[in-house]
Motif scaffolding. Sequence first.
Motif, mmCIF file in Angstrom:
data_model
loop_
_atom_site.group_PDB
_atom_site.id
_atom_site.type_symbol
_atom_site.label_atom_id
_atom_site.label_comp_id
_atom_site.label_asym_id
_atom_site.label_seq_id
_atom_site.Cartn_x
_atom_site.Cartn_y
_atom_site.Cartn_z
ATOM 1 N N GLY A 55 -1.305 -1.748 7.420
ATOM 2 C CA GLY A 55 -0.390 -1.405 8.505
ATOM 3 C C GLY A 55 -0.100 0.077 8.414
ATOM 4 O O GLY A 55 -1.007 0.895 8.334
ATOM 5 N N GLN A 56 1.177 0.442 8.376
ATOM 6 C CA GLN A 56 1.567 1.853 8.260
ATOM 7 C C GLN A 56 1.782 2.287 6.808
ATOM 8 O O GLN A 56 1.978 3.463 6.538
ATOM 9 N N ALA A 57 1.747 1.340 5.872
ATOM 10 C CA ALA A 57 2.053 1.651 4.471
ATOM 11 C C ALA A 57 0.853 2.241 3.749
ATOM 12 O O ALA A 57 -0.243 1.677 3.786
ATOM 13 N N LEU A 58 1.073 3.368 3.069
ATOM 14 C CA LEU A 58 0.045 3.934 2.209
ATOM 15 C C LEU A 58 -0.092 3.026 0.990
ATOM 16 O O LEU A 58 0.848 2.870 0.214
ATOM 17 N N THR A 59 -1.246 2.428 0.855
ATOM 18 C CA THR A 59 -1.478 1.439 -0.201
ATOM 19 C C THR A 59 -2.133 2.057 -1.426
ATOM 20 O O THR A 59 -1.856 1.671 -2.549
ATOM 21 N N GLY A 60 -3.029 3.035 -1.218
ATOM 22 C CA GLY A 60 -3.712 3.660 -2.337
ATOM 23 C C GLY A 60 -4.445 4.914 -1.917
ATOM 24 O O GLY A 60 -4.616 5.189 -0.731
#
Length: 160
Positions: free
Chosen positions: A48-53
């Motif tokens: 989604g909009q979240a920076l995961t890595g």
Amino acid sequence: MSSEPGVTIQTFTNLDAEHLTLLLEADPSERIIRDVFTHSRAYEIHTGQALTGVMLLVRPNTDTVEIADISVNRAYRRQGFGSRLIDRAKMETVRLGLRRLEVGTGSTSFGALCFYQTCGFRMDRIERNYFVNRYAHPIVENGITLRDMVRLSWRLELPK
């Protein structure tokens, strides 16, 4: 881009505070991260909009791509996001017409050593005193002072 809905992998060219915070979990030196970033192809994975890595790839020589830094947000670990970044690194290696992808990790980084091997990497060599010679302050991990780097590689196997 990733084929999974809601998950994207893309390059980025601006190292912002959120990227840096994640990368500092993989490497405690902001100076080293910034230096590596200037010579890297940088990837970010979003849910989604979240920076995961994030992942930084470099070319240490003409026939190798190296994962210089990789980190996944703690809230998203053990959900396959690191493996997706590794797969992207393998794809980039092949896209460049190369057959070798390399990564280095601490000899005391037991989780990382296991992770890389499950992603198809094999141990190549040990760089003795790598962390002692590179960092001003000792790094302690799993109750052990980190001294040596373990180098692992993945090689594209061509059909015989």
